[in-house]
Write an enzyme that holds these catalytic residues in place. Structure first.
Site, PDB file in Angstrom:
ATOM      1  N   PRO A 191       0.883  -1.235  -0.040  1.00  0.00           N
ATOM      2  CA  PRO A 191      -0.091   0.008   0.198  1.00  0.00           C
ATOM      3  C   PRO A 191       0.762   1.270   0.064  1.00  0.00           C
ATOM      4  O   PRO A 191       1.744   1.285   0.746  1.00  0.00           O
ATOM      5  CB  PRO A 191      -0.651  -0.097   1.399  1.00  0.00           C
ATOM      6  CG  PRO A 191      -0.028  -1.029   2.280  1.00  0.00           C
ATOM      7  CD  PRO A 191       0.902  -1.663   1.350  1.00  0.00           C
ATOM      8  N   GLY A 192       0.586   2.074  -0.821  1.00  0.00           N
ATOM      9  CA  GLY A 192       1.409   3.279  -0.968  1.00  0.00           C
ATOM     10  C   GLY A 192       0.432   4.480  -0.476  1.00  0.00           C
ATOM     11  O   GLY A 192       0.497   4.838   0.633  1.00  0.00           O
ATOM     12  N   ARG A 241      -0.284  16.096 -10.314  1.00  0.00           N
ATOM     13  CA  ARG A 241      -1.390  15.209 -10.518  1.00  0.00           C
ATOM     14  C   ARG A 241      -2.276  15.724 -11.494  1.00  0.00           C
ATOM     15  O   ARG A 241      -2.817  14.926 -12.498  1.00  0.00           O
ATOM     16  CB  ARG A 241      -1.661  14.475  -9.555  1.00  0.00           C
ATOM     17  CG  ARG A 241      -0.832  13.730  -8.574  1.00  0.00           C
ATOM     18  CD  ARG A 241      -1.205  12.768  -7.698  1.00  0.00           C
ATOM     19  NE  ARG A 241      -2.130  11.715  -7.729  1.00  0.00           N
ATOM     20  CZ  ARG A 241      -3.202  11.913  -8.055  1.00  0.00           C
ATOM     21  NH1 ARG A 241      -4.003  12.686  -7.293  1.00  0.00           N
ATOM     22  NH2 ARG A 241      -3.945  10.609  -8.338  1.00  0.00           N
ATOM     23  N   TYR A 246      -2.342  13.773 -15.201  1.00  0.00           N
ATOM     24  CA  TYR A 246      -3.476  12.761 -15.503  1.00  0.00           C
ATOM     25  C   TYR A 246      -4.883  13.373 -14.971  1.00  0.00           C
ATOM     26  O   TYR A 246      -5.670  12.382 -14.648  1.00  0.00           O
ATOM     27  CB  TYR A 246      -3.216  11.440 -15.096  1.00  0.00           C
ATOM     28  CG  TYR A 246      -2.346  11.049 -13.892  1.00  0.00           C
ATOM     29  CD1 TYR A 246      -1.021  10.520 -14.087  1.00  0.00           C
ATOM     30  CD2 TYR A 246      -2.889  11.752 -12.541  1.00  0.00           C
ATOM     31  CE1 TYR A 246      -0.517  10.331 -12.918  1.00  0.00           C
ATOM     32  CE2 TYR A 246      -2.044  11.377 -11.599  1.00  0.00           C
ATOM     33  CZ  TYR A 246      -0.851  10.656 -11.803  1.00  0.00           C
ATOM     34  OH  TYR A 246      -0.158  10.234 -10.600  1.00  0.00           O
ATOM     35  N   CYS A 275       3.792  29.603 -16.286  1.00  0.00           N
ATOM     36  CA  CYS A 275       3.541  30.093 -17.528  1.00  0.00           C
ATOM     37  C   CYS A 275       2.957  28.851 -18.199  1.00  0.00           C
ATOM     38  O   CYS A 275       3.459  28.460 -19.260  1.00  0.00           O
ATOM     39  CB  CYS A 275       4.580  30.688 -18.182  1.00  0.00           C
ATOM     40  SG  CYS A 275       5.999  29.644 -18.283  1.00  0.00           S
ATOM     41  N   TYR A 319       2.730  11.310  -3.651  1.00  0.00           N
ATOM     42  CA  TYR A 319       2.780  11.707  -5.022  1.00  0.00           C
ATOM     43  C   TYR A 319       2.718  13.117  -5.296  1.00  0.00           C
ATOM     44  O   TYR A 319       2.168  13.671  -6.105  1.00  0.00           O
ATOM     45  CB  TYR A 319       1.871  10.833  -6.012  1.00  0.00           C
ATOM     46  CG  TYR A 319       2.063   9.311  -5.647  1.00  0.00           C
ATOM     47  CD1 TYR A 319       3.096   8.644  -6.400  1.00  0.00           C
ATOM     48  CD2 TYR A 319       1.025   8.844  -5.308  1.00  0.00           C
ATOM     49  CE1 TYR A 319       3.326   7.360  -6.015  1.00  0.00           C
ATOM     50  CE2 TYR A 319       1.237   7.321  -5.111  1.00  0.00           C
ATOM     51  CZ  TYR A 319       2.326   6.538  -5.524  1.00  0.00           C
ATOM     52  OH  TYR A 319       2.481   5.401  -5.393  1.00  0.00           O
TER      53      TYR A 319
HETATM   54  C1  LIG Z   1       5.876  -1.650  -7.154  1.00  0.00           C
HETATM   55  C2  LIG Z   1       4.896  -0.884  -6.761  1.00  0.00           C
HETATM   56  N1  LIG Z   1       4.327  -1.279  -5.588  1.00  0.00           N
HETATM   57  C3  LIG Z   1       3.198  -0.262  -4.882  1.00  0.00           C
HETATM   58  C4  LIG Z   1       3.289   0.927  -5.260  1.00  0.00           C
HETATM   59  C5  LIG Z   1       2.335   1.789  -4.707  1.00  0.00           C
HETATM   60  O1  LIG Z   1       1.168   2.077  -5.569  1.00  0.00           O
HETATM   61  P1  LIG Z   1       0.191   2.886  -4.619  1.00  0.00           P
HETATM   62  O2  LIG Z   1       0.585   4.247  -4.070  1.00  0.00           O
HETATM   63  O3  LIG Z   1      -0.883   3.559  -6.095  1.00  0.00           O
HETATM   64  O4  LIG Z   1      -0.552   2.089  -3.949  1.00  0.00           O
HETATM   65  C6  LIG Z   1       4.079   1.408  -6.590  1.00  0.00           C
HETATM   66  C7  LIG Z   1       3.589   2.702  -6.809  1.00  0.00           C
HETATM   67  O5  LIG Z   1       4.275   3.246  -8.022  1.00  0.00           O
HETATM   68  C8  LIG Z   1       5.102   0.826  -7.435  1.00  0.00           C
HETATM   69  O6  LIG Z   1       5.523   0.738  -8.169  1.00  0.00           O
END
Ligand SMILES: Cc1ncc(COP(=O)(O)O)c(C=O)c1O
Length: 277
Positions: free
Chosen positions: A132-133, A171, A175, A202, A231
């Site tokens: 989880p990020g 972001r 996108y 600009c 991010y």
């Molecule tokens: C290999 C890998 N795992 C996990 C993540 C975490 O992704 P998220 O923040 O969308 O959960 C990333 C993000 O780029 C990633 O490259």
């Protein structure tokens, strides 16, 4: 070859992506690892994309990993003790986004993985790793901007410029990410109509929010943008000489400095003086 429902720039598991290996390439890689004297195949990993809410593609990725694990072990090429379908769990940035269901998602994924392993591989269950990020940290961050110049269009829309934008949050430009915001001193005040929140660079793509109903704003007001903990500063730049903001931790009623604001000296620190003529 799995694609979650998310912006194309956040998909990483489709065929032809610059990331990862196709099924056939993974099989070749597994054979090469088995033949390499100093390598051991102990785990399988996937990451199919980011910021999605429907978990079905993650379930399919788990199925593929379990099938590959069965093949690897059946061929005697390694013992898969770890497997990970990566990260990608979405977080709400905008009122239209679904509510977070992190606990349910983790429970669903681990139950599904255990079943898939049992059905396809059997034997001792490997360790499931989730990555989880943003789902852990995005909502821990608030970005604070100061309102500067404003324009009132004949359509009734306001353009509100703040002292940040694509330089600290790429972001929306990258996108089309959508955010919400509130005025810090009057978060619940009635709206004065739609506003576009833009940065000072600009680039017409330098905006934070395309359209949001906001109360009357004045130069100097603080605008709060939630969901800014992932991010954002990691993608920040000094484009147009923008200085990265300070970062403060709010913990147990205290504000603790984590990073100071950048200075012009920071911008110049890699420059060499011109050689003498
Ligand atoms: C290999 C890998 N795992 C996990 C993540 C975490 O992704 P998220 O923040 O969308 O959960 C990333 C993000 O780029 C990633 O490259």
């Amino acid at each position: 070859d799995q694609s979650p429902d998310t912006h194309a720039y956040r998909q990483t598991g489709h065929y032809g992506s610059k990331f990862g290996l196709s099924w056939e390439e993974a099989q070749i890689a597994a054979r090469r690892i088995a033949q390499a004297p100093h390598l051991q195949l102990t785990g399988l990993h996937a990451h199919i994309g980011s910021q999605f809410f429907d978990l079905k593609p993650l379930f399919r990725a788990i199925d593929r990993l379990a099938a590959l694990a069965a093949w690897v072990q059946g061929q005697g090429l390694g013992e898969v003790r770890y497997f990970s379908p990566g990260g990608g769990l979405g977080v709400p940035y905008h009122p239209d986004d679904p509510a977070p269901r992190l606990v349910e998602a983790v429970r669903g994924l681990s139950e599904y993985a255990a079943r898939a392993w049992q059905e396809r591989v059997g034997g001792p269950y490997s360790t499931l790793a989730l990555e989880p990020g943003r789902s852990l940290i995005a909502r821990a961050g608030l970005a604070l901007y100061t309102v500067g110049a404003m324009r009132h269009l004949t359509t009734g829309q306001r353009i509100i410029a703040v002292d940040g934008g694509m330089s600290d949050n790429l972001r929306p430009a990258l996108y089309g990410a959508r955010y919400t915001a509130a005025l810090a001193h009057a978060p619940l005040a009635p709206t004065a109509g739609p506003a576009r929140i833009v940065g000072p660079l600009c680039e017409s793509g330098d905006f934070l929010i395309d359209s949001i109903d906001l109360p009357k704003a004045h130069p100097g007001d603080v605008l709060v943008v939630p969901g800014s903990g992932a991010y954002h500063l990691s993608m920040a730049s000094n484009y147009n000489g923008m200085l990265r903001p300070a970062v403060w931790l709010h913990a147990r009623g205290k504000l603790i400095p984590m990073q100071r604001r950048e200075t012009v000296a920071d911008l110049l620190r890699r420059d060499f003086p011109l050689p003498p003529q």
